[in-house]
Motif scaffolding. Structure first.
Motif, mmCIF file in Angstrom:
data_model
loop_
_atom_site.group_PDB
_atom_site.id
_atom_site.type_symbol
_atom_site.label_atom_id
_atom_site.label_comp_id
_atom_site.label_asym_id
_atom_site.label_seq_id
_atom_site.Cartn_x
_atom_site.Cartn_y
_atom_site.Cartn_z
ATOM 1 N N ALA A 28 0.866 -1.416 0.039
ATOM 2 C CA ALA A 28 0.115 -0.063 0.010
ATOM 3 C C ALA A 28 0.832 1.228 -0.064
ATOM 4 C CB ALA A 28 -0.883 0.029 1.212
ATOM 5 N N ILE A 29 1.803 1.321 0.869
ATOM 6 C CA ILE A 29 2.907 2.472 0.993
ATOM 7 C C ILE A 29 3.555 2.648 -0.228
ATOM 8 C CG2 ILE A 29 4.845 3.244 2.084
ATOM 9 C CD1 ILE A 29 3.732 2.113 4.702
ATOM 10 N N SER A 30 4.031 1.520 -1.227
ATOM 11 C CA SER A 30 4.845 1.928 -2.279
ATOM 12 C C SER A 30 3.853 2.028 -3.518
ATOM 13 C CB SER A 30 5.383 0.268 -2.671
ATOM 14 O OG SER A 30 4.487 -0.627 -2.656
ATOM 15 N N LEU A 31 2.727 1.702 -3.424
ATOM 16 C CA LEU A 31 1.627 2.156 -4.379
ATOM 17 C C LEU A 31 1.261 3.815 -4.564
ATOM 18 C CD1 LEU A 31 -0.617 -0.886 -4.949
ATOM 19 C CD2 LEU A 31 1.219 -0.074 -6.412
ATOM 20 N N VAL A 32 1.247 4.287 -3.077
ATOM 21 C CA VAL A 32 0.759 5.591 -2.891
ATOM 22 C C VAL A 32 2.270 6.183 -3.219
ATOM 23 C CG1 VAL A 32 0.681 7.261 -0.890
ATOM 24 C CG2 VAL A 32 -0.669 5.358 -1.081
ATOM 25 N N LEU A 34 4.228 5.383 -5.517
ATOM 26 C CA LEU A 34 4.306 5.250 -7.086
ATOM 27 C C LEU A 34 3.216 6.328 -7.702
ATOM 28 C CD1 LEU A 34 5.569 3.909 -9.573
ATOM 29 C CD2 LEU A 34 3.688 2.183 -9.192
ATOM 30 N N TYR A 35 2.130 6.220 -7.051
ATOM 31 C CA TYR A 35 1.148 7.233 -7.614
ATOM 32 C C TYR A 35 1.567 8.702 -7.386
ATOM 33 C CZ TYR A 35 -3.396 9.490 -7.993
ATOM 34 O OH TYR A 35 -4.190 10.701 -8.334
ATOM 35 N N TYR A 36 2.034 9.085 -6.328
ATOM 36 C CA TYR A 36 2.565 10.303 -6.243
ATOM 37 C C TYR A 36 3.817 10.856 -7.212
ATOM 38 C CZ TYR A 36 4.201 14.573 -4.114
ATOM 39 O OH TYR A 36 4.596 16.000 -3.497
ATOM 40 N N SER A 37 4.611 9.791 -7.475
ATOM 41 C CA SER A 37 5.545 10.045 -8.284
ATOM 42 C C SER A 37 5.108 10.209 -9.809
ATOM 43 C CB SER A 37 6.752 8.937 -8.027
ATOM 44 O OG SER A 37 6.419 7.738 -8.576
ATOM 45 N N VAL A 38 4.142 9.411 -10.035
ATOM 46 C CA VAL A 38 3.849 9.509 -11.608
ATOM 47 C C VAL A 38 2.987 10.779 -11.618
ATOM 48 C CG1 VAL A 38 1.906 8.608 -13.171
ATOM 49 C CG2 VAL A 38 3.493 7.152 -11.827
ATOM 50 N N LYS A 39 2.258 11.294 -10.624
ATOM 51 C CA LYS A 39 1.331 12.592 -10.653
ATOM 52 C C LYS A 39 2.465 13.610 -10.825
ATOM 53 C CE LYS A 39 -2.603 13.225 -10.126
ATOM 54 N NZ LYS A 39 -3.441 13.422 -11.266
ATOM 55 N N GLN A 40 3.730 13.543 -10.099
ATOM 56 C CA GLN A 40 4.667 14.647 -10.042
ATOM 57 C C GLN A 40 5.433 14.546 -11.458
ATOM 58 O OE1 GLN A 40 4.795 17.156 -7.934
ATOM 59 N NE2 GLN A 40 3.333 16.475 -6.647
ATOM 60 N N PHE A 41 5.629 13.397 -12.056
ATOM 61 C CA PHE A 41 6.136 13.408 -13.314
ATOM 62 C C PHE A 41 5.512 14.135 -14.335
ATOM 63 C CE2 PHE A 41 7.287 11.082 -17.105
ATOM 64 C CZ PHE A 41 8.689 11.205 -17.124
ATOM 65 N N GLY A 57 9.664 6.757 -8.791
ATOM 66 C CA GLY A 57 8.910 5.756 -9.357
ATOM 67 C C GLY A 57 9.343 4.297 -9.552
ATOM 68 N N PHE A 58 10.534 4.134 -10.273
ATOM 69 C CA PHE A 58 11.119 3.027 -10.501
ATOM 70 C C PHE A 58 11.384 2.329 -9.234
ATOM 71 C CE2 PHE A 58 14.698 0.313 -11.279
ATOM 72 C CZ PHE A 58 13.960 -0.578 -12.252
ATOM 73 N N ILE A 59 11.909 3.079 -8.300
ATOM 74 C CA ILE A 59 12.180 2.315 -6.877
ATOM 75 C C ILE A 59 10.624 1.834 -6.151
ATOM 76 C CG2 ILE A 59 13.073 2.685 -4.435
ATOM 77 C CD1 ILE A 59 15.205 4.528 -6.046
ATOM 78 N N ALA A 60 9.792 2.854 -6.306
ATOM 79 C CA ALA A 60 8.499 2.320 -5.683
ATOM 80 C C ALA A 60 7.875 1.166 -6.334
ATOM 81 C CB ALA A 60 7.638 3.580 -5.758
ATOM 82 N N LEU A 61 8.327 1.038 -7.544
ATOM 83 C CA LEU A 61 7.636 -0.043 -8.340
ATOM 84 C C LEU A 61 8.241 -1.291 -8.190
ATOM 85 C CD1 LEU A 61 5.681 -0.966 -10.807
ATOM 86 C CD2 LEU A 61 7.672 -0.714 -12.173
ATOM 87 N N CYS A 62 9.680 -1.250 -7.845
ATOM 88 C CA CYS A 62 10.347 -2.364 -7.535
ATOM 89 C C CYS A 62 9.969 -2.998 -6.050
ATOM 90 C CB CYS A 62 11.889 -2.162 -7.562
ATOM 91 S SG CYS A 62 12.729 -1.862 -9.106
ATOM 92 N N VAL A 63 9.803 -2.013 -5.100
ATOM 93 C CA VAL A 63 9.210 -2.281 -3.758
ATOM 94 C C VAL A 63 7.919 -2.871 -3.914
ATOM 95 C CG1 VAL A 63 8.584 -1.289 -1.589
ATOM 96 C CG2 VAL A 63 10.560 -0.538 -2.707
ATOM 97 N N ALA A 64 6.962 -2.306 -4.684
ATOM 98 C CA ALA A 64 5.755 -2.940 -5.094
ATOM 99 C C ALA A 64 5.788 -4.322 -5.670
ATOM 100 C CB ALA A 64 4.976 -1.854 -5.862
ATOM 101 N N ALA A 65 6.716 -4.603 -6.320
ATOM 102 C CA ALA A 65 6.803 -5.896 -6.848
ATOM 103 C C ALA A 65 7.461 -7.054 -5.800
ATOM 104 C CB ALA A 65 7.788 -5.904 -8.061
ATOM 105 N N SER A 66 8.124 -6.484 -4.937
ATOM 106 C CA SER A 66 8.846 -7.296 -4.103
ATOM 107 C C SER A 66 7.818 -7.715 -2.851
ATOM 108 C CB SER A 66 9.944 -6.612 -3.380
ATOM 109 O OG SER A 66 9.729 -5.739 -2.699
#
Length: 117
Positions: A28-32, A34-41, A57-66
């Motif tokens: 949940a934290i990593s998806l939040v 990731l969402y915030y980084s995409v919005k800022q991007f 965003g890439f780091i958050a995506l890796c954490v979400a995948a783990s």
């Protein structure tokens, strides 16, 4: 017998959901993030900020995948929901009305009396 099966299924699902609570929170934290980084991007125009938000965003995506075990926890929560709905549905089952209270039986009786006269 059905209640025992529902109870056992619910207990197993609760144990699995509780065991995967950490990965679910991490997901949940990593998806939040990731969402915030995409919005800022998408908001920024500077290249350096775009690179920064892409890395975040890439780091958050890796954490979400783990946190793949979180999917098992989410499935267990869904199973708990289904068990709860089935448990409540069984409690709300009503018996058929007695013969005297059945409106169609009364109608048939009254119709037969009207036809006799």
């Amino acid at each position: 017998m059905k209640k025992i099966g529902l109870f056992i299924l619910g207990a197993v699902a609760a144990i699995i959901a509780f065991a995967n609570l950490g990965p679910m929170i991490g997901l949940a934290i990593s998806l939040v993030v990731l969402y915030y980084s995409v919005k800022q991007f998408t908001k920024t125009d500077q290249t350096s900020k775009k690179v920064l938000w892409a890395v975040v965003g890439f780091i958050a995506l890796c954490v979400a995948a783990s946190n793949v075990p979180a999917i098992l926890g989410l499935a267990a929560l869904y199973i708990l929901y289904i068990v709860y709905k089935e448990w409540k549905k069984e409690d709300n089952v009503q018996s058929p009305p007695p013969e005297d209270e059945d409106p169609f039986t009364n109608f048939e009786r009254e119709w037969a009396e009207l036809n006799r006269n």
